[in-house]
Design a protein around this motif. Sequence first.
Motif, PDB file in Angstrom:
ATOM      1  N   HIS A   7      29.548  30.076   4.845  1.00 13.01           N
ATOM      2  CA  HIS A   7      29.314  31.492   4.551  1.00 13.01           C
ATOM      3  C   HIS A   7      30.342  32.030   3.556  1.00 13.01           C
ATOM      4  N   LEU A   8      31.590  31.630   3.705  1.00 12.95           N
ATOM      5  CA  LEU A   8      32.619  32.065   2.760  1.00 12.95           C
ATOM      6  C   LEU A   8      32.302  31.569   1.348  1.00 12.95           C
ATOM      7  N   TRP A  11      29.703  33.738  -0.213  1.00 11.29           N
ATOM      8  CA  TRP A  11      30.229  35.005  -0.742  1.00 11.29           C
ATOM      9  C   TRP A  11      30.716  34.801  -2.177  1.00 11.29           C
ATOM     10  N   ALA A  14      27.734  34.495  -4.496  1.00  5.91           N
ATOM     11  CA  ALA A  14      27.141  35.787  -4.848  1.00  5.91           C
ATOM     12  C   ALA A  14      27.926  36.466  -5.965  1.00  5.91           C
ATOM     13  N   ALA A  15      29.260  36.373  -5.900  1.00  2.00           N
ATOM     14  CA  ALA A  15      30.089  36.995  -6.935  1.00  2.00           C
ATOM     15  C   ALA A  15      29.845  36.329  -8.292  1.00  2.00           C
ATOM     16  N   TYR A 251      22.063  35.495   0.500  1.00  2.00           N
ATOM     17  CA  TYR A 251      23.232  35.982  -0.233  1.00  2.00           C
ATOM     18  C   TYR A 251      22.866  36.493  -1.618  1.00  2.00           C
ATOM     19  N   LEU A 254      23.378  40.140  -2.301  1.00  2.00           N
ATOM     20  CA  LEU A 254      24.670  40.672  -2.714  1.00  2.00           C
ATOM     21  C   LEU A 254      24.805  40.751  -4.233  1.00  2.00           C
ATOM     22  N   LEU A 283      24.908  45.194   3.146  1.00  2.00           N
ATOM     23  CA  LEU A 283      26.036  44.761   3.965  1.00  2.00           C
ATOM     24  C   LEU A 283      25.622  44.574   5.424  1.00  2.00           C
ATOM     25  N   ILE A 286      23.814  41.178   5.688  1.00  2.36           N
ATOM     26  CA  ILE A 286      24.733  40.039   5.671  1.00  2.36           C
ATOM     27  C   ILE A 286      25.490  39.954   6.999  1.00  2.36           C
TER      28      ILE A 286
END
Length: 301
Positions: A7-8, A11, A14-15, A251, A254, A283, A286
């Motif tokens: 999951h990290l 993230w 997504a960025a 994701y 995001l 949010l 997620i």
Amino acid sequence: MTSRAAHLGMWLWAALVGLSFPAVGLLSELPPMLLTALRFAIACGGLWPLAYWADGFRPAPAAWPLYALMGLCLAGFFGAMFWAAHHATALSMATLYVSVPLLAYGLGRLLRVEQPAWRLPAILALGAAGALALALAEARVRGGAMQLGRGEAVFFAGCVCSALYPVISKWGLNTGLLSASAAVRTFWSLALGGALIGLLGLLVEPAVRLGSMRWSDGLLLVYLGLCSSALTFWLMQRATQVLTPGAITAYGYLVPFVSMLVLFLRVPQSLGWIWLPGSLMVLAAIALLLRHDAGGGSTRA
């Protein structure tokens, strides 16, 4: 790898994806398939050291068609995105992109890599609503408009390809046909996809137009190849080991959230209450996805 690490990583995915859309818009209008092939070649160059020394670098004969299909999915999405960037509005593309997680869940059910349940589709629908609200808010701030035309149709076909990629990856892992190494899976899917889309590009596109590429286009292409292709798809393949396609592609909701933050940095006066509903829904989706996973609602298949 743990579910938390997956999951990290998503993230970060997504960025990176959120930052890639503005970068693509800065490119000159060059042959999209040949541009995609170059992007994949750069990505493979960055992945080579990781993939070559990993176990199972050379695929088994039965795995080659699967890698080729995965590569076509990648090439289809990026080729469509490069082409549609000059034939569709940003709002139209952002709106269509929110369909990817639900498409991935539906395709995953067909190949039995997703569990039959109501919670995950409900979470995906909430995220889709939030992402759509953010896209509409951005359009209102920027003065864009939603439209449906040839560019949107091509980009939606690319979205289907994007949704199919993690489904095929998960199915290949479950059946034991694909390597356990995320770097190997990413390398070969990009390599075969780049070769196939490059060959097709040479047949139907004017390769001479690549000669008009500016130095800024080259720098952007290197960034997109290393960060928005090699790294993002390695992160996705890494997450595929413990998450299902629907959870991974969720994701994508995001992405417009990241675009919103970039807009705030560039145009601080655009900050307003109009962004709040969509942000809260994304949010919340997620957070519910993380809770669904932690509670054994099973992102594994």
